[in-house]
Design an enzyme around this catalytic site. Structure first.
Site, PDB file in Angstrom:
ATOM      1  N   THR A  55      17.947 -19.892  34.019  1.00  0.00           N
ATOM      2  CA  THR A  55      16.774 -19.252  34.621  1.00  0.00           C
ATOM      3  C   THR A  55      16.717 -17.797  34.161  1.00  0.00           C
ATOM      4  OG1 THR A  55      18.062 -18.518  36.512  1.00  0.00           O
ATOM      5  CG2 THR A  55      16.996 -20.679  36.714  1.00  0.00           C
ATOM      6  N   LYS A  83      28.031 -14.061  47.567  1.00  0.00           N
ATOM      7  CA  LYS A  83      27.765 -15.478  47.880  1.00  0.00           C
ATOM      8  C   LYS A  83      28.708 -15.968  48.992  1.00  0.00           C
ATOM      9  CE  LYS A  83      24.386 -16.503  44.998  1.00  0.00           C
ATOM     10  NZ  LYS A  83      22.979 -16.527  45.499  1.00  0.00           N
ATOM     11  N   ASP A  94       9.270  -7.392  49.045  1.00  0.00           N
ATOM     12  CA  ASP A  94      10.522  -6.870  48.478  1.00  0.00           C
ATOM     13  C   ASP A  94      11.549  -6.880  49.609  1.00  0.00           C
ATOM     14  OD1 ASP A  94      12.680  -5.341  47.687  1.00  0.00           O
ATOM     15  OD2 ASP A  94      11.462  -3.915  46.554  1.00  0.00           O
ATOM     16  N   TYR A 103      31.217 -13.072  37.042  1.00  0.00           N
ATOM     17  CA  TYR A 103      30.379 -13.242  38.246  1.00  0.00           C
ATOM     18  C   TYR A 103      30.716 -12.153  39.274  1.00  0.00           C
ATOM     19  CZ  TYR A 103      27.244 -15.807  41.372  1.00  0.00           C
ATOM     20  OH  TYR A 103      26.189 -16.158  42.190  1.00  0.00           O
ATOM     21  N   ILE A 124      22.153 -23.086  35.839  1.00  0.00           N
ATOM     22  CA  ILE A 124      20.837 -23.468  35.295  1.00  0.00           C
ATOM     23  C   ILE A 124      20.275 -22.261  34.543  1.00  0.00           C
ATOM     24  CG2 ILE A 124      18.465 -24.167  35.896  1.00  0.00           C
ATOM     25  CD1 ILE A 124      19.613 -25.471  38.445  1.00  0.00           C
TER      26      ILE A 124
HETATM   27  P1  NAD Z   1      15.328 -16.307  39.160  1.00  0.00           P
HETATM   28  O1  NAD Z   1      15.503 -15.053  38.399  1.00  0.00           O
HETATM   29  O2  NAD Z   1      14.282 -17.239  38.705  1.00  0.00           O
HETATM   30  O3  NAD Z   1      15.149 -16.013  40.709  1.00  0.00           O
HETATM   31  C1  NAD Z   1      15.724 -14.902  41.362  1.00  0.00           C
HETATM   32  C2  NAD Z   1      14.648 -14.353  42.260  1.00  0.00           C
HETATM   33  O4  NAD Z   1      15.150 -13.283  43.063  1.00  0.00           O
HETATM   34  C3  NAD Z   1      13.450 -13.780  41.456  1.00  0.00           C
HETATM   35  O5  NAD Z   1      12.281 -14.465  41.818  1.00  0.00           O
HETATM   36  C4  NAD Z   1      13.403 -12.331  41.900  1.00  0.00           C
HETATM   37  O6  NAD Z   1      12.080 -11.851  41.995  1.00  0.00           O
HETATM   38  C5  NAD Z   1      14.060 -12.437  43.274  1.00  0.00           C
HETATM   39  N1  NAD Z   1      14.486 -11.124  43.782  1.00  0.00           N
HETATM   40  C6  NAD Z   1      15.452 -10.294  43.296  1.00  0.00           C
HETATM   41  N2  NAD Z   1      15.473  -9.138  44.006  1.00  0.00           N
HETATM   42  C7  NAD Z   1      14.511  -9.240  44.961  1.00  0.00           C
HETATM   43  C8  NAD Z   1      14.007  -8.371  45.980  1.00  0.00           C
HETATM   44  N3  NAD Z   1      14.514  -7.144  46.155  1.00  0.00           N
HETATM   45  N4  NAD Z   1      12.991  -8.811  46.766  1.00  0.00           N
HETATM   46  C9  NAD Z   1      12.455 -10.043  46.579  1.00  0.00           C
HETATM   47  N5  NAD Z   1      12.874 -10.909  45.642  1.00  0.00           N
HETATM   48  C10 NAD Z   1      13.887 -10.506  44.830  1.00  0.00           C
HETATM   49  O7  NAD Z   1      16.781 -17.033  39.104  1.00  0.00           O
HETATM   50  P2  NAD Z   1      17.337 -18.327  39.864  1.00  0.00           P
HETATM   51  O8  NAD Z   1      18.511 -18.750  39.045  1.00  0.00           O
HETATM   52  O9  NAD Z   1      16.264 -19.276  40.156  1.00  0.00           O
HETATM   53  O10 NAD Z   1      17.942 -17.714  41.218  1.00  0.00           O
HETATM   54  C11 NAD Z   1      17.564 -18.159  42.510  1.00  0.00           C
HETATM   55  C12 NAD Z   1      18.782 -18.284  43.427  1.00  0.00           C
HETATM   56  O11 NAD Z   1      19.621 -19.344  42.945  1.00  0.00           O
HETATM   57  C13 NAD Z   1      19.666 -17.038  43.475  1.00  0.00           C
HETATM   58  O12 NAD Z   1      20.146 -16.851  44.802  1.00  0.00           O
HETATM   59  C14 NAD Z   1      20.824 -17.411  42.569  1.00  0.00           C
HETATM   60  O13 NAD Z   1      21.980 -16.699  42.909  1.00  0.00           O
HETATM   61  C15 NAD Z   1      20.948 -18.878  42.903  1.00  0.00           C
HETATM   62  N6  NAD Z   1      21.706 -19.694  41.962  1.00  0.00           N
HETATM   63  C16 NAD Z   1      21.384 -19.686  40.625  1.00  0.00           C
HETATM   64  C17 NAD Z   1      22.105 -20.486  39.733  1.00  0.00           C
HETATM   65  C18 NAD Z   1      21.796 -20.486  38.244  1.00  0.00           C
HETATM   66  O14 NAD Z   1      22.674 -20.849  37.462  1.00  0.00           O
HETATM   67  N7  NAD Z   1      20.599 -20.128  37.820  1.00  0.00           N
HETATM   68  C19 NAD Z   1      23.161 -21.313  40.213  1.00  0.00           C
HETATM   69  C20 NAD Z   1      23.450 -21.284  41.591  1.00  0.00           C
HETATM   70  C21 NAD Z   1      22.720 -20.482  42.456  1.00  0.00           C
HETATM   71  O1  0WE Z   2      23.685 -16.225  41.043  1.00  0.00           O
HETATM   72  C1  0WE Z   2      23.442 -16.286  39.851  1.00  0.00           C
HETATM   73  C2  0WE Z   2      22.644 -15.175  39.191  1.00  0.00           C
HETATM   74  C3  0WE Z   2      23.187 -13.852  39.637  1.00  0.00           C
HETATM   75  C4  0WE Z   2      22.573 -12.617  39.040  1.00  0.00           C
HETATM   76  C5  0WE Z   2      22.259 -12.474  37.709  1.00  0.00           C
HETATM   77  C6  0WE Z   2      21.756 -11.264  37.241  1.00  0.00           C
HETATM   78  C7  0WE Z   2      21.447 -11.039  35.788  1.00  0.00           C
HETATM   79  C8  0WE Z   2      20.477  -9.888  35.577  1.00  0.00           C
HETATM   80  C9  0WE Z   2      22.427 -11.533  39.882  1.00  0.00           C
HETATM   81  N1  0WE Z   2      21.959 -10.346  39.452  1.00  0.00           N
HETATM   82  C10 0WE Z   2      21.622 -10.193  38.160  1.00  0.00           C
HETATM   83  N2  0WE Z   2      21.199  -8.958  37.758  1.00  0.00           N
HETATM   84  C11 0WE Z   2      20.704  -8.729  36.514  1.00  0.00           C
HETATM   85  O2  0WE Z   2      20.377  -7.576  36.174  1.00  0.00           O
HETATM   86  N3  0WE Z   2      23.927 -17.357  39.144  1.00  0.00           N
HETATM   87  C12 0WE Z   2      24.742 -18.337  39.820  1.00  0.00           C
HETATM   88  C13 0WE Z   2      23.758 -17.512  37.688  1.00  0.00           C
HETATM   89  C14 0WE Z   2      24.937 -16.879  37.028  1.00  0.00           C
HETATM   90  O3  0WE Z   2      24.979 -15.540  36.833  1.00  0.00           O
HETATM   91  C15 0WE Z   2      26.213 -15.260  36.276  1.00  0.00           C
HETATM   92  C16 0WE Z   2      26.947 -16.433  36.108  1.00  0.00           C
HETATM   93  C17 0WE Z   2      26.128 -17.477  36.604  1.00  0.00           C
HETATM   94  C18 0WE Z   2      26.504 -18.940  36.681  1.00  0.00           C
HETATM   95  C19 0WE Z   2      26.747 -14.022  35.910  1.00  0.00           C
HETATM   96  C20 0WE Z   2      28.021 -13.979  35.355  1.00  0.00           C
HETATM   97  C21 0WE Z   2      28.745 -15.151  35.194  1.00  0.00           C
HETATM   98  C22 0WE Z   2      28.231 -16.368  35.559  1.00  0.00           C
END
Ligand code: NAD
Ligand code: 0WE
Length: 262
Positions: free
Chosen positions: A193, A162, A63, A155, A191
């Site tokens: 996720t 970020k 964590d 966001y 994406i």
């Molecule tokens: P995801 O939910 O699959 O992954 C997020 C991960 O963060 C999870 O595995 C969760 O366990 C971990 N996490 C959160 N709090 C934590 C903590 N306290 N200790 C350890 N782990 C912790 O979603 P994802 O979309 O694969 O996100 C991965 C990364 O990609 C993030 O940094 C997200 O901001 C970034 N990202 C996502 C997108 C998108 O659209 N999905 C786009 C650009 C960047």
């Molecule tokens: O970085 C991200 C995910 C960010 C994220 C999303 C959540 C949802 C559930 C961080 N914290 C949380 N906490 C929660 O409880 N992305 C780039 C994906 C994402 O998230 C958005 C986006 C996009 C794109 C949130 C609002 C608007 C656009």
């Protein structure tokens, strides 16, 4: 085989849809030996089969909000590996109430603190804790999003976090360059996720993305994974402190070419 004989630990697999899972798949294809760090016991049942399929038996709880948990994780990891060659940070979080509504109204001191702690400081913390165990030529990688430099609805404070993470990437790169450790980030397009599944109107965001992006589509976690494998390989030995966009070109486009057609 870009990553033959490389040991790489991946933080941030929650399930098969995670970007970290796409990264792990690509790195496995390129011959890397992998270890997985997961947030808590609850996720273990999802991660076990993924790790097994990718030939890994190293599963470590971590964590990142807790320094003791980080220290223990590297103790556990280095019981299995003396040293390693790469670390992937694919972690981001803000409390859900921060990600819906107008930025000025919804942002709180506590929400700001948590977003920056989990989404940016944790990368510094992992770099610091892993440093004694990193081989010469090692690479660190994190995941960021366009919200760091441009606004979009909802966001909110994650955009600030970020922006901090991207500056973090540059300062870590400057600080660790003398040890020949490279530090980079991938800015991924949206994406679907787990982290995206709670987000209001995410499907509309995906269709807007496809409309404006030069390639006319979104990207997959596997496409992000392929660039991650490259950036952690010796083929990227001249790249550090860089933010690489894997977004089908969305970030360069102010308006799609067909927008003005009748
Ligand atoms: P995801 O939910 O699959 O992954 C997020 C991960 O963060 C999870 O595995 C969760 O366990 C971990 N996490 C959160 N709090 C934590 C903590 N306290 N200790 C350890 N782990 C912790 O979603 P994802 O979309 O694969 O996100 C991965 C990364 O990609 C993030 O940094 C997200 O901001 C970034 N990202 C996502 C997108 C998108 O659209 N999905 C786009 C650009 C960047
Ligand atoms: O970085 C991200 C995910 C960010 C994220 C999303 C959540 C949802 C559930 C961080 N914290 C949380 N906490 C929660 O409880 N992305 C780039 C994906 C994402 O998230 C958005 C986006 C996009 C794109 C949130 C609002 C608007 C656009």
């Amino acid at each position: 085989m870009l990553l033959k004989n490389k040991k790489i630990v991946i933080f941030g697999v929650a399930n098969k849809y995670s970007i970290a899972t796409g990264i792990a798949r690509s790195m496995h294809e390129q011959g890397a030996e992998l270890a997985f760090a997961y947030q808590n016991e609850r996720l273990l049942k999802n991660i076990k089969p993924i790790a097994e399929e990718l030939g890994s038996e190293i599963l470590i709880e971590c964590d990142v909000s807790n320094d003791n948990s980080i220290d223990q994780a590297f103790k556990d990891l280095t019981n299995q590996w003396n040293k390693f060659d790469g670390l992937v940070h694919s972690i981001g979080f803000a409390p859900a109430d921060q990600l819906e509504g107008s930025f000025v109204d919804v942002t709180t001191r506590e929400g700001f603190k948590i977003a920056h702690d989990i989404s940016s400081y944790s990368f510094t913390a992992l770099a610091k804790a892993s440093k004694p165990y990193l081989n010469e030529n090692a690479a660190l990688l994190t995941l960021t999003y366009l919200g760091s430099i441009q606004t979009l609805p909802n966001y909110n404070v994650m955009g600030l976090a970020k922006a901090s993470l991207e500056a973090n990437t540059r300062f870590l790169a400057a600080s660790m360059g003398k040890d020949n450790i490279r530090v980079n980030a991938i800015s991924a397009g949206p994406i679907k996720t787990l982290a995206a599944s709670g987000v209001k109107n995410f499907r509309k965001m995906l269709s807007q993305h496809s409309k404006r992006a030069p390639l006319g589509r979104t990207v997959t976690a596997d496409e992000v994974g392929n660039v991650a494998a490259f950036l952690c390989s010796d083929y990227a030995s001249g790249i550090t402190g860089e933010i690489t966009y894997v977004d089908a070109g969305f970030n360069i486009s102010a308006m799609p070419l067909d927008e003005l057609e009748e």
